[in-house]
Write an enzyme that holds these catalytic residues in place. Structure first.
Site, PDB file in Angstrom:
ATOM      1  N   GLU A  44       1.132  -0.944   0.002  1.00 36.65           N
ATOM      2  CA  GLU A  44       0.346   0.001  -0.325  1.00 36.65           C
ATOM      3  C   GLU A  44       0.933   1.240   0.063  1.00 36.65           C
ATOM      4  OE1 GLU A  44      -2.602  -0.156   3.320  1.00 36.65           O
ATOM      5  OE2 GLU A  44      -3.830  -1.941   1.738  1.00 36.65           O
ATOM      6  N   GLU A  55      -1.940  -9.965  -6.356  1.00 34.38           N
ATOM      7  CA  GLU A  55      -2.392 -11.011  -7.666  1.00 34.38           C
ATOM      8  C   GLU A  55      -0.851  -9.961  -8.571  1.00 34.38           C
ATOM      9  OE1 GLU A  55      -4.132 -10.051  -5.911  1.00 34.38           O
ATOM     10  OE2 GLU A  55      -5.780 -10.683  -5.542  1.00 34.38           O
TER      11      GLU A  55
HETATM   12  N1  THU Z   1      -6.048  -6.449  -2.400  1.00 34.30           N
HETATM   13  C1  THU Z   1      -4.974  -6.812  -3.688  1.00 34.30           C
HETATM   14  O1  THU Z   1      -3.837  -7.286  -2.949  1.00 34.30           O
HETATM   15  N2  THU Z   1      -5.908  -7.637  -4.203  1.00 34.30           N
HETATM   16  C2  THU Z   1      -6.957  -7.584  -4.748  1.00 34.30           C
HETATM   17  O2  THU Z   1      -7.433  -8.182  -6.129  1.00 34.30           O
HETATM   18  C3  THU Z   1      -7.936  -6.766  -3.950  1.00 34.30           C
HETATM   19  C4  THU Z   1      -7.295  -5.848  -2.981  1.00 34.30           C
HETATM   20  C5  THU Z   1      -5.309  -5.274  -1.849  1.00 34.30           C
HETATM   21  C6  THU Z   1      -5.107  -3.923  -1.862  1.00 34.30           C
HETATM   22  C7  THU Z   1      -5.404  -3.112  -0.815  1.00 34.30           C
HETATM   23  O3  THU Z   1      -3.609  -3.306  -0.624  1.00 34.30           O
HETATM   24  C8  THU Z   1      -5.730  -4.526   0.374  1.00 34.30           C
HETATM   25  O4  THU Z   1      -6.131  -5.698  -1.352  1.00 34.30           O
HETATM   26  C9  THU Z   1      -7.441  -3.677   0.293  1.00 34.30           C
HETATM   27  O5  THU Z   1      -8.187  -2.671  -0.854  1.00 34.30           O
END
Ligand code: THU
Length: 128
Positions: A44, A55
């Site tokens: 993040e 992914e």
């Molecule tokens: N996130 C993922 O890593 N993969 C996804 O397919 C959906 C969301 C993460 C992004 C962010 O850090 C957190 O989950 C909340 O959205």
């Protein structure tokens, strides 16, 4: 690695996620067409849209190591009380590399298996 091991590995890599804003740690393990295994976790950012999904990180790792076709993606969130399905952007990234199937982790350490076509029918690709 069998499917249960892939999900276990996705849960392990999720521990390395950098998710101070959402508290939603996700790990992904990609198996390329040659059997190579590549990992990624979500990263993040204070500027929220700069966040990278697990992914996307795993697919970028695979491509960076030369993979051009991906067979399986295993993804798991270790902070959710329901399966953490891939977002639309990640599904489209999977289309690019011809992903065949996606294992979505469940909170009990199990998984649900889907074809990519179930998750993103009619994904975009330039004609070959
Ligand atoms: N996130 C993922 O890593 N993969 C996804 O397919 C959906 C969301 C993460 C992004 C962010 O850090 C957190 O989950 C909340 O959205």
């Amino acid at each position: 690695m069998d499917d249960r091991e892939l999900i276990a590995a996705a849960r392990e890599v999720a521990v390395n996620a950098y998710a101070p804003y959402s508290g939603f740690r996700v790990g992904a393990v990609v198996v390329d067409a040659g059997g190579g295994v590549h990992r990624g976790a979500n990263v993040e950012n204070s500027a929220y849209p700069s966040t990278v999904c697990a992914e996307a990180a795993a697919i970028a790792a695979a491509a960076s190591e030369g993979a051009r076709a991906i067979d399986t993606v295993a993804v798991a969130c270790i902070d959710a009380d329901e399966p953490g399905y891939p977002c639309g952007n990640c599904r489209q990234m999977m289309v690019e590399f011809g992903v065949r199937r996606v294992l979505v982790g469940t909170p009990d350490g199990g998984y649900v298996e889907h074809t990519l076509d179930e998750l993103i029918p009619h994904g975009f690709k330039f004609a070959d």
